[in-house]
Design a protein around this motif. Structure first.
Motif, PDB file in Angstrom:
ATOM      1  N   ASP A  52       0.823  -1.208   0.000  1.00  0.00           N
ATOM      2  CA  ASP A  52       0.000   0.000   0.000  1.00  0.00           C
ATOM      3  C   ASP A  52       0.860   1.262   0.000  1.00  0.00           C
ATOM      4  OD1 ASP A  52      -2.119  -1.659   0.028  1.00  0.00           O
ATOM      5  OD2 ASP A  52      -2.804  -1.204   2.059  1.00  0.00           O
ATOM      6  N   ASN A  53       1.929   1.252   0.822  1.00  0.00           N
ATOM      7  CA  ASN A  53       2.828   2.416   0.849  1.00  0.00           C
ATOM      8  C   ASN A  53       3.542   2.599  -0.483  1.00  0.00           C
ATOM      9  OD1 ASN A  53       2.150   2.964   3.489  1.00  0.00           O
ATOM     10  ND2 ASN A  53       3.895   1.852   4.357  1.00  0.00           N
ATOM     11  N   ALA A  54       3.932   1.474  -1.097  1.00  0.00           N
ATOM     12  CA  ALA A  54       4.588   1.558  -2.403  1.00  0.00           C
ATOM     13  C   ALA A  54       3.641   2.154  -3.439  1.00  0.00           C
ATOM     14  CB  ALA A  54       5.060   0.173  -2.846  1.00  0.00           C
ATOM     15  N   ALA A  55       2.372   1.739  -3.421  1.00  0.00           N
ATOM     16  CA  ALA A  55       1.386   2.262  -4.368  1.00  0.00           C
ATOM     17  C   ALA A  55       1.157   3.753  -4.127  1.00  0.00           C
ATOM     18  CB  ALA A  55       0.077   1.497  -4.247  1.00  0.00           C
ATOM     19  N   ARG A  56       1.091   4.175  -2.856  1.00  0.00           N
ATOM     20  CA  ARG A  56       0.929   5.609  -2.566  1.00  0.00           C
ATOM     21  C   ARG A  56       2.125   6.416  -3.062  1.00  0.00           C
ATOM     22  NH1 ARG A  56      -1.219   3.464   2.362  1.00  0.00           N
ATOM     23  NH2 ARG A  56      -3.457   3.940   2.562  1.00  0.00           N
ATOM     24  N   LYS A  57       3.317   5.872  -2.874  1.00  0.00           N
ATOM     25  CA  LYS A  57       4.520   6.574  -3.317  1.00  0.00           C
ATOM     26  C   LYS A  57       4.533   6.715  -4.842  1.00  0.00           C
ATOM     27  CE  LYS A  57       9.544   6.584  -2.805  1.00  0.00           C
ATOM     28  NZ  LYS A  57      10.711   5.925  -2.180  1.00  0.00           N
ATOM     29  N   ILE A  58       4.160   5.656  -5.536  1.00  0.00           N
ATOM     30  CA  ILE A  58       4.107   5.715  -7.008  1.00  0.00           C
ATOM     31  C   ILE A  58       3.095   6.754  -7.452  1.00  0.00           C
ATOM     32  CG2 ILE A  58       3.424   4.415  -9.068  1.00  0.00           C
ATOM     33  CD1 ILE A  58       4.615   1.912  -7.694  1.00  0.00           C
ATOM     34  N   ARG A  59       1.938   6.765  -6.787  1.00  0.00           N
ATOM     35  CA  ARG A  59       0.900   7.731  -7.137  1.00  0.00           C
ATOM     36  C   ARG A  59       1.392   9.165  -6.908  1.00  0.00           C
ATOM     37  NH1 ARG A  59      -4.591   8.281  -7.590  1.00  0.00           N
ATOM     38  NH2 ARG A  59      -5.464  10.171  -6.700  1.00  0.00           N
ATOM     39  N   ARG A  60       2.099   9.383  -5.799  1.00  0.00           N
ATOM     40  CA  ARG A  60       2.613  10.714  -5.488  1.00  0.00           C
ATOM     41  C   ARG A  60       3.652  11.146  -6.530  1.00  0.00           C
ATOM     42  NH1 ARG A  60       3.517   9.664  -0.699  1.00  0.00           N
ATOM     43  NH2 ARG A  60       5.752   9.201  -0.753  1.00  0.00           N
ATOM     44  N   ILE A  61       4.521  10.224  -6.905  1.00  0.00           N
ATOM     45  CA  ILE A  61       5.537  10.518  -7.930  1.00  0.00           C
ATOM     46  C   ILE A  61       4.872  10.905  -9.248  1.00  0.00           C
ATOM     47  CG2 ILE A  61       7.326   9.470  -9.374  1.00  0.00           C
ATOM     48  CD1 ILE A  61       8.132   7.784  -6.918  1.00  0.00           C
ATOM     49  N   ILE A  78       3.149  14.446  -9.086  1.00  0.00           N
ATOM     50  CA  ILE A  78       4.155  15.521  -9.162  1.00  0.00           C
ATOM     51  C   ILE A  78       4.691  15.630 -10.584  1.00  0.00           C
ATOM     52  CG2 ILE A  78       6.457  16.214  -8.399  1.00  0.00           C
ATOM     53  CD1 ILE A  78       5.774  14.952  -5.673  1.00  0.00           C
ATOM     54  N   HIS A  79       4.924  14.465 -11.200  1.00  0.00           N
ATOM     55  CA  HIS A  79       5.444  14.465 -12.570  1.00  0.00           C
ATOM     56  C   HIS A  79       4.468  15.139 -13.529  1.00  0.00           C
ATOM     57  CE1 HIS A  79       7.075  13.065 -16.389  1.00  0.00           C
ATOM     58  NE2 HIS A  79       5.855  12.644 -16.683  1.00  0.00           N
ATOM     59  N   PHE A  80       3.189  14.754 -13.468  1.00  0.00           N
ATOM     60  CA  PHE A  80       2.209  15.327 -14.389  1.00  0.00           C
ATOM     61  C   PHE A  80       2.057  16.833 -14.184  1.00  0.00           C
ATOM     62  CE2 PHE A  80       0.279  10.902 -14.589  1.00  0.00           C
ATOM     63  CZ  PHE A  80       0.757  10.658 -15.865  1.00  0.00           C
ATOM     64  N   ARG A  81       2.109  17.273 -12.942  1.00  0.00           N
ATOM     65  CA  ARG A  81       2.020  18.707 -12.668  1.00  0.00           C
ATOM     66  C   ARG A  81       3.232  19.442 -13.250  1.00  0.00           C
ATOM     67  NH1 ARG A  81      -0.904  22.580 -12.633  1.00  0.00           N
ATOM     68  NH2 ARG A  81      -2.429  21.232 -11.598  1.00  0.00           N
ATOM     69  N   ARG A  82       4.416  18.858 -13.082  1.00  0.00           N
ATOM     70  CA  ARG A  82       5.637  19.497 -13.572  1.00  0.00           C
ATOM     71  C   ARG A  82       5.650  19.562 -15.101  1.00  0.00           C
ATOM     72  NH1 ARG A  82      10.863  17.140 -10.915  1.00  0.00           N
ATOM     73  NH2 ARG A  82       9.935  18.263  -9.164  1.00  0.00           N
ATOM     74  N   ARG A  89      15.606  20.392 -20.405  1.00  0.00           N
ATOM     75  CA  ARG A  89      16.008  19.962 -19.061  1.00  0.00           C
ATOM     76  C   ARG A  89      15.802  21.090 -18.054  1.00  0.00           C
ATOM     77  NH1 ARG A  89      20.689  18.939 -20.313  1.00  0.00           N
ATOM     78  NH2 ARG A  89      21.757  20.805 -19.544  1.00  0.00           N
ATOM     79  N   LEU A  90      16.145  22.312 -18.443  1.00  0.00           N
ATOM     80  CA  LEU A  90      15.955  23.464 -17.553  1.00  0.00           C
ATOM     81  C   LEU A  90      14.480  23.717 -17.288  1.00  0.00           C
ATOM     82  CD1 LEU A  90      18.535  25.926 -19.126  1.00  0.00           C
ATOM     83  CD2 LEU A  90      18.771  24.750 -16.944  1.00  0.00           C
ATOM     84  N   ALA A  91      13.663  23.617 -18.343  1.00  0.00           N
ATOM     85  CA  ALA A  91      12.230  23.869 -18.194  1.00  0.00           C
ATOM     86  C   ALA A  91      11.597  22.878 -17.230  1.00  0.00           C
ATOM     87  CB  ALA A  91      11.550  23.804 -19.554  1.00  0.00           C
ATOM     88  N   SER A  92      12.031  21.625 -17.280  1.00  0.00           N
ATOM     89  CA  SER A  92      11.473  20.610 -16.379  1.00  0.00           C
ATOM     90  C   SER A  92      11.886  20.843 -14.937  1.00  0.00           C
ATOM     91  CB  SER A  92      11.909  19.211 -16.829  1.00  0.00           C
ATOM     92  OG  SER A  92      13.315  19.054 -16.704  1.00  0.00           O
ATOM     93  N   GLN A  93      12.974  21.605 -14.734  1.00  0.00           N
ATOM     94  CA  GLN A  93      13.457  21.904 -13.384  1.00  0.00           C
ATOM     95  C   GLN A  93      12.973  23.258 -12.881  1.00  0.00           C
ATOM     96  OE1 GLN A  93      17.700  21.508 -13.799  1.00  0.00           O
ATOM     97  NE2 GLN A  93      17.624  19.288 -14.075  1.00  0.00           N
ATOM     98  N   ASN A  94      12.000  23.830 -13.587  1.00  0.00           N
ATOM     99  CA  ASN A  94      11.327  25.060 -13.160  1.00  0.00           C
ATOM    100  C   ASN A  94      12.250  26.280 -13.168  1.00  0.00           C
ATOM    101  OD1 ASN A  94       8.863  26.253 -12.427  1.00  0.00           O
ATOM    102  ND2 ASN A  94       9.441  26.301 -10.267  1.00  0.00           N
ATOM    103  N   TYR A  95      13.186  26.325 -14.114  1.00  0.00           N
ATOM    104  CA  TYR A  95      14.028  27.508 -14.261  1.00  0.00           C
ATOM    105  C   TYR A  95      13.286  28.586 -15.042  1.00  0.00           C
ATOM    106  CZ  TYR A  95      18.446  25.615 -12.517  1.00  0.00           C
ATOM    107  OH  TYR A  95      19.448  25.130 -11.713  1.00  0.00           O
ATOM    108  N   GLU A  96      13.563  29.818 -14.721  1.00  0.00           N
ATOM    109  CA  GLU A  96      13.126  30.933 -15.551  1.00  0.00           C
ATOM    110  C   GLU A  96      14.135  31.047 -16.684  1.00  0.00           C
ATOM    111  OE1 GLU A  96      11.545  34.105 -17.407  1.00  0.00           O
ATOM    112  OE2 GLU A  96      10.607  32.845 -15.874  1.00  0.00           O
TER     113      GLU A  96
END
Length: 835
Positions: free
Chosen positions: A188-197, A200-204, A296-303
């Motif tokens: 269950d913890n592994a599934a939650r961690k995957i979901r959280r990852i 975050i990825h989709f938002r980024r 690569r910079l854009a994915s790391q939230n650089y201006e």
């Protein structure tokens, strides 16, 4: 129940298949199969929300690229090696978010845990329908037709209808579930961690691709006028008088309105469609390389601040178009106020251009408005693009960078350093520049024509010509925080807005950007051919000798690249030759003894533009080859010392990448590489010999020795003339500049090279400034300069690079000048004595 859900999804899939006829999908990255590197185990494709149309697009794309095709089933088996998982479910109106992982994800993680021999990979896939980031203003139209991440299936239907021709599918690099299970014992913890990852990825990814929401222009204008710098300037000029303060506020608002962009997605989309057709009409392709440097910079939230070279008016459009097609937000681009004419200005402003006056001199309020607007863009996450050269290069060489806008970027970062800033140099090049003929006339003294609607209408004729390809290369990014930490460690403690070290920092930053621009050079075919033909006597070579030279340069570049970011477009010399004929850049004379390739005066001047784009790549090999014009054999130590004498001058003009203390190793590596490709013969461990006369390698080495045209001669003239003057100890700066200019004119006539760039005084002035900084010329007063004794040593080595004609010319002009000076002196004495 699971089978019923699967059957329901399959039924919807068949019903929606006709919709795919409307959808046009582009997958990212371009080389999809090679980038993903799937291991052959089970694959779980994850979409951010439940959408059957997204699943069908994914399925079609996987078939197109030969990837494992996902099923909507819940189990892996021998036949089903890939499944599709929806991270969130949707209703008719909006997406439903859950904090707990879905039962499908839990089931798949458990299955992977039980099947220990299987290494399942998760591949996040982000679908985008259009690239409209939305605006801060609410709109029913935008609510229905824009790609809303929370859209339900009903809204999604309208989105697909509106944006189906502009669908993008971004695949992320896969990661293994087994790696998560090793760090998390509980499933269950592994599934939650995957979901959280994944969340975050989709938002980024969404922030990277779409960027910030488009601002409301009037709100930004009000914010700029109320900004700190503008208020300070208004209070300073207003001197407490309310009526004057109000007048200044109105003026500042007018400046902000004149300046600010009004970017809208609809116009950006129109530009994408129109420019796509325009590039296909003008060019046979647009090559963008080193894109990973910026994604690569854009994915790391650089201006991101793009700083491109400036070759043509098309640069504005090419940079924004390429960035947009690379899956990144379109930058706000600084454009000259001369481009703000009807109707072009209206369209450019809505595509993201903001218009800046050529000069801020004496108008501190206007400068404050521009800086405050730049600060707003930088701190709110909007990418920026501006051309630091200030104007288009008329010679093809990189111009000294203007530091005004660079200074604004640095000062903005000093005010607010919470968001990391990265400057991305961009190298632009063309097989044929549309305006290159007008550049030649302007260098010859003609007045630059003002941009207008009439010029725009006349440009229709250009559409009937062929221009080869356009090239765009992203250089190594400069992280502003790292730059300041390395060179100005106390920058965080600076209290004042303009600390004492700021001017020095901006100057160093400009030089670093110039070097990184040149490090991202693209070796275009016409430029490479120009290197050979312009170095030849009378600008003509037998076809086979030209082919040999180009092949040697290609081999040398592959053996020892100038920089990893440099790209060679084409290594087939026959293709390069055919392209040059198609572009009408060269002339060909057919002869029974062998064809001869030559340049007439006009073509020679035009092709020098493209040669100058890449000449810095061959500077060190050409310098080495130059020393073998007179000497058959040179030992390594002597070669290094001789090259080091002139390298500082070459580095200054050509923005070469190595520091002066690195040149010893650089010369040794290039000498070894030249020996490796046959341009030099190594007769002993540290002794080099030039190839036998009349051999192919000898011909190539001789052409290479002349590759920098009169660049060497122009520098050496300065050194030798200074050495002649050193007997007197002092030199008049104006008189010396005039002597250098006359000498350059003479050499241009003797060489038969019709190119106004050769006698450009700015290059000579730049060289004199360098000698001052190095302490070789010491100012005594406003006009007189004292010559350091080291100049004689530099001149002695320099004379080895000069041709006999050049040496004789220098002797003549020096004698003539001194004879004139003596006559003037005698005439003055006669007047004193009343004769």
């Amino acid at each position: 129940m699971k089978e019923l859900i699967r059957l329901y999804h399959l039924l919807l899939s068949y019903l929606l298949r006709p919709v795919l006829l409307w959808v046009h999908t582009t997958a990212r990255p371009d080389n999809l199969k090679e980038e993903l590197k799937l291991t052959g185990g089970p694959v779980i494709y994850v979409l951010p929300k439940r959408s059957i149309i997204d699943y069908l697009v994914l399925l079609t794309t996987c078939r197109k690229y030969g990837l494992p095709e996902p099923d909507l089933g819940l189990d892996f088996n021998r036949h089903r090696r890939a499944v599709c998982l929806f991270l969130e479910k949707t209703t008719a109106i909006k997406r439903v978010r859950r904090l707990r992982p879905s039962h499908v994800l839990l089931h798949l993680v458990r299955q992977v845990q039980e099947q220990t021999g299987e290494k399942a990979q998760i591949v996040p896939v982000s679908p985008f329908w259009g690239k409209d980031p939305g605006t801060e203003e609410p709109s029913i139209f935008k609510l229905i037709f824009n790609d809303d991440e929370d859209a339900g299936w009903l809204q999604k239907f309208f989105i697909v209808m509106a944006q189906g021709r502009n669908n993008k599918l971004h695949f992320a690099k896969p990661f293994e579930i087994n790696e998560i299970l090793q760090s998390e014992e509980d499933v269950d913890n592994a599934a939650r961690k995957i979901r959280r990852i994944l969340r975050i990825h989709f938002r980024r990814v969404r922030n990277t691709v779409l960027g910030q929401k488009l601002y409301v222009r009037e709100q930004v204008i009000s914010r700029v006028v109320a900004g700190k710098l503008v208020r300070q300037e208004i209070e300073k000029e207003g001197k407490g008088r309310p009526q004057l303060v109000r007048s200044l506020e109105i003026r500042a608002r007018g400046y902000a309105r004149e300046l600010s962009a009004d970017q809208t997605y609809s116009i950006v989309r129109v530009f994408e469609l129109v420019l796509g057709k325009l590039w296909n009409k003008l060019f046979s392709g647009v090559d963008a390389v080193n894109v990973e440097n910026v994604t690569r910079l854009a994915s790391q939230n650089y201006e991101i601040v793009y700083v491109p070279t400036h070759r043509s008016h098309l640069d504005y459009l090419l940079v924004n178009y390429t960035v947009y097609k690379s899956g990144l937000p379109t930058p706000h681009t600084a454009a000259g106020i001369n481009l703000n004419f009807f109707p072009m200005g209206w369209f450019l402003r809505r595509a993201g251009a903001f218009f800046i006056r050529r000069s801020f001199h004496g108008n501190r309020l206007y400068a404050a408005v521009v800086e405050e607007y730049m600060h707003y863009l930088l701190t709110q996450g909007y990418p920026i693009s501006f051309f630091p050269e200030g104007g288009r290069s008329r010679t093809g060489r990189l111009l000294p960078l203007k530091t005004g806008m660079l200074s604004m970027v640095v000062r903005s970062f000093l005010r607010n350093s919470e968001r990391p800033v990265a400057l991305v140099p961009v190298f632009l090049s063309y097989d044929k520049v549309m305006e290159v003929k007008s550049y030649l006339t302007e260098l010859g003294g003609a007045t630059k024509k003002k941009e207008s609607i009439f010029q725009l209408l006349q440009a229709r004729k250009a559409l009937q010509q062929y221009y080869g390809k356009a090239y765009l290369s992203y250089g190594e990014p400069i992280i502003l925080e790292n730059f300041l930490n390395t060179n100005y460690q106390g920058w965080r403690e600076a209290d004042e807005e303009r600390p004492e070290w700021l001017a020095s920092a901006v100057h160093d930053l400009a030089h670093l950007i110039s070097r990184h621009m040149n490090e991202a050079a693209v070796i275009a075919p016409i430029g490479l051919m120009g290197v050979g033909l312009l170095a030849a006597w009378q600008k003509a070579l037998p076809k086979e000798e030209l082919f040999i030279f180009m092949q040697r340069m290609i081999t040398l570049q592959r053996a020892l690249p100038y920089h990893p970011n440099v790209r060679l477009v084409n290594d087939d010399v026959a293709d390069i030759f055919q392209l040059a004929l198609k572009l009408k850049s060269i002339s060909l004379f057919h002869h029974a003894a062998g064809d001869v390739v030559f340049l007439n005066d006009i073509d020679g001047a035009l092709i020098s533009y493209y040669r100058n784009n890449i000449i810095h790549l061959f500077a060190i090999p050409s310098l080495i080859a130059r020393f073998f014009q007179r000497d058959d054999t040179i030992d390594q130590d002597s070669l290094v010392r001789a090259c080091a004498e002139i390298y500082s001058v070459l580095r200054e003009e050509l923005y070469l990448r190595w520091d002066e203390d690195e040149i010893e190793g650089v010369v040794k590596r290039y000498a070894e590489a030249m020996a490796g490709v046959g341009l030099l013969y190594k007769v002993a461990p540290q002794i080099y010999h030039r190839p036998p006369a009349q051999s192919d390698d000898f011909v190539a080495l001789d052409i290479l020795s002349q590759a920098l045209g009169l660049t060497f001669d122009r520098f050496i003239i300065t050194a030798v003339l200074l050495a002649k003057h050193s007997q007197l100890g002092l030199v008049d700066s104006d008189e010396f500049l005039q002597q250098c200019h006359r000498m350059a004119q003479r050499l241009a006539i003797l060489s038969g090279l019709n190119n106004p760039e050769i006698v450009e005084k700015t290059f000579i002035q730049k060289h004199i400034q360098l000698l001052k900084r190095k302490g070789l010329l010491i100012p005594v007063d406003d006009k007189k300069l004292r010559i350091d004794e080291r100049v004689a040593v530099m001149a002695q080595n320099s004379q080895r690079l000069l041709s006999p004609d050049a040496l004789r010319s220098i002797e003549r002009i020096f004698k003539t000048t001194h004879q004139d000076n003596k006559e003037e002196e005698q005439h003055g004495q006669m007047e004193i004595h009343g004769e």
